[in-house]
Design an enzyme around this catalytic site. Structure first.
Site, PDB file in Angstrom:
ATOM      1  N   ASN A   7      30.947 -29.064  44.989  1.00 42.50           N
ATOM      2  CA  ASN A   7      29.974 -28.528  44.040  1.00 42.50           C
ATOM      3  C   ASN A   7      28.983 -29.641  43.686  1.00 42.50           C
ATOM      4  O   ASN A   7      29.378 -30.713  43.204  1.00 42.50           O
ATOM      5  CB  ASN A   7      30.707 -28.039  42.781  1.00 42.50           C
ATOM      6  N   HIS A  10      25.830 -31.244  39.652  1.00 44.14           N
ATOM      7  CA  HIS A  10      25.504 -32.435  38.853  1.00 44.14           C
ATOM      8  C   HIS A  10      24.388 -33.282  39.467  1.00 44.14           C
ATOM      9  O   HIS A  10      23.756 -34.065  38.767  1.00 44.14           O
ATOM     10  CB  HIS A  10      26.752 -33.289  38.627  1.00 44.14           C
ATOM     11  N   HIS A  43      26.183 -23.473  41.445  1.00 39.91           N
ATOM     12  CA  HIS A  43      26.253 -22.429  40.417  1.00 39.91           C
ATOM     13  C   HIS A  43      24.832 -22.162  39.948  1.00 39.91           C
ATOM     14  O   HIS A  43      24.234 -22.986  39.270  1.00 39.91           O
ATOM     15  CB  HIS A  43      27.140 -22.921  39.266  1.00 39.91           C
ATOM     16  N   ARG A  45      22.980 -20.796  37.473  1.00 40.79           N
ATOM     17  CA  ARG A  45      23.221 -20.278  36.113  1.00 40.79           C
ATOM     18  C   ARG A  45      22.046 -19.430  35.646  1.00 40.79           C
ATOM     19  O   ARG A  45      20.911 -19.620  36.098  1.00 40.79           O
ATOM     20  CB  ARG A  45      23.463 -21.435  35.139  1.00 40.79           C
ATOM     21  N   ARG A  49      19.956 -24.177  34.347  1.00 43.62           N
ATOM     22  CA  ARG A  49      19.954 -25.513  33.718  1.00 43.62           C
ATOM     23  C   ARG A  49      20.169 -26.636  34.728  1.00 43.62           C
ATOM     24  O   ARG A  49      19.822 -27.769  34.469  1.00 43.62           O
ATOM     25  CB  ARG A  49      21.002 -25.587  32.618  1.00 43.62           C
ATOM     26  N   GLU A  70      28.231 -19.812  43.254  1.00 42.21           N
ATOM     27  CA  GLU A  70      28.915 -19.390  42.015  1.00 42.21           C
ATOM     28  C   GLU A  70      27.916 -18.644  41.172  1.00 42.21           C
ATOM     29  O   GLU A  70      26.785 -19.116  40.986  1.00 42.21           O
ATOM     30  CB  GLU A  70      29.359 -20.621  41.230  1.00 42.21           C
ATOM     31  N   THR A 101      32.010 -23.902  33.148  1.00 44.91           N
ATOM     32  CA  THR A 101      32.778 -22.654  33.104  1.00 44.91           C
ATOM     33  C   THR A 101      34.099 -22.914  32.394  1.00 44.91           C
ATOM     34  O   THR A 101      34.833 -23.824  32.756  1.00 44.91           O
ATOM     35  CB  THR A 101      33.030 -22.158  34.540  1.00 44.91           C
ATOM     36  N   GLU A 151      39.633 -17.460  43.287  1.00 48.07           N
ATOM     37  CA  GLU A 151      39.721 -18.900  43.029  1.00 48.07           C
ATOM     38  C   GLU A 151      40.500 -19.039  41.726  1.00 48.07           C
ATOM     39  O   GLU A 151      40.098 -18.481  40.693  1.00 48.07           O
ATOM     40  CB  GLU A 151      38.343 -19.529  42.902  1.00 48.07           C
ATOM     41  N   HIS A 191      38.383 -26.487  39.534  1.00 48.56           N
ATOM     42  CA  HIS A 191      37.980 -26.860  38.187  1.00 48.56           C
ATOM     43  C   HIS A 191      38.841 -28.012  37.662  1.00 48.56           C
ATOM     44  O   HIS A 191      40.057 -27.904  37.590  1.00 48.56           O
ATOM     45  CB  HIS A 191      38.014 -25.702  37.183  1.00 48.56           C
TER      46      HIS A 191
END
Ligand code: PXP
Length: 242
Positions: A7, A10, A43, A45, A49, A70, A101, A151, A191
């Protein structure tokens, strides 16, 4: 062969901190792929963001490994997903003010809308995964809603691991993985996973995929992204073989 999805949200967070172009998520995706990532996870969103629509398109067009998007079941995000056609979509709950999440979907409460979105995505040959807690009832409902994969949320396991109280949660995850396999659904986990806490979970043989972000990107500051992905992939693969 166990798969690692990286992922890279970031990377976009860092880029957005200055509103410029660097570091480019698409470049990060390419480095992850060359280091052995089996998929890139982003993801999209509702408030955009971190990852932006252009990032998703650029990754989809140029990176040669699977794209796992995601997403919530927000209408605008679903529309975008149907346009981008990722290889896989992981449906997650989304709260505007959460930092990340916070837990799995409530598939029992939100069954109808989740099933409708899963049906739409599957029409485009997108593999549908539902992010759920290690809970038999949620897993059963996820299958009924048409998910080909689930998941399992490992965030609570990761939190308990820090306090050395993780064995009960590990047992729940192990039993949930077995249950999912019995009813014919593939299992990913993700996660909060780190080089320290992933080995015990990697030892659960029926898991087919791990999706990991924060720890890999954080370590990358010190080791470089290529090495950080390699280190995570190696620890998962080694503990799988034990
Ligand atoms: N899987 C899902 C469904 C997530 O929402 C996230 C966080 O975006 C991850 C995996 C990766 O979690 P982490 O960044 O804690 O490794």
């Amino acid at each position: 062969m166990i798969r690692l999805g990286v992922n890279i949200d970031h990377v976009a967070t860092l880029r957005n901190a200055r509103g410029g172009l660097e570091p480019e998520p698409v470049v990060a995706a390419g480095i992850c792929a060359s280091a052995g990532a089996d998929s890139i996870v982003v993801h999209l969103r509702e408030d955009r963001r971190h990852i932006h629509d252009d990032d998703v398109l650029a990754i989809r067009r140029t990176v040669d490994v699977k794209l796992n998007l995601e997403m919530s079941i927000d209408e605008g995000v679903v529309k975008r997903a149907l346009e981008v056609e990722p290889n896989q979509a992981t449906l997650v709950p989304e709260k505007r003010r959460e930092l990340t999440t916070e837990g799995g979907l409530d598939v029992i409460a939100d069954f109808d809308p989740l099933k409708d979105v899963a049906d739409e995505l599957k029409k485009k040959n997108i593999i549908v995964s539902l992010f759920v807690e290690p809970d038999k009832y949620q897993i059963e409902k996820a299958k009924e809603a048409g998910a080909q994969m689930i998941e399992i949320h490992t965030g609570h396991y990761a939190d308990y691991f820090k306090k050395d109280q993780h064995l009960q949660e590990l047992k729940k995850i192990r039993e949930s993985v077995l249950f999912a396999r019995e009813i014919g659904i593939e299992v990913a986990c993700g996660h909060g996973l780190t080089l320290q806490n992933v080995p015990l979970i990697a030892g659960i043989k029926d898991i087919v995929e791990f999706n990991i972000g924060h720890s890999i990107i954080s370590k990358a500051l010190f080791t470089g992204l290529y090495q950080s992905v390699k280190d995570m992939k190696r620890i998962i693969t080694d503990n799988r073989l034990k």
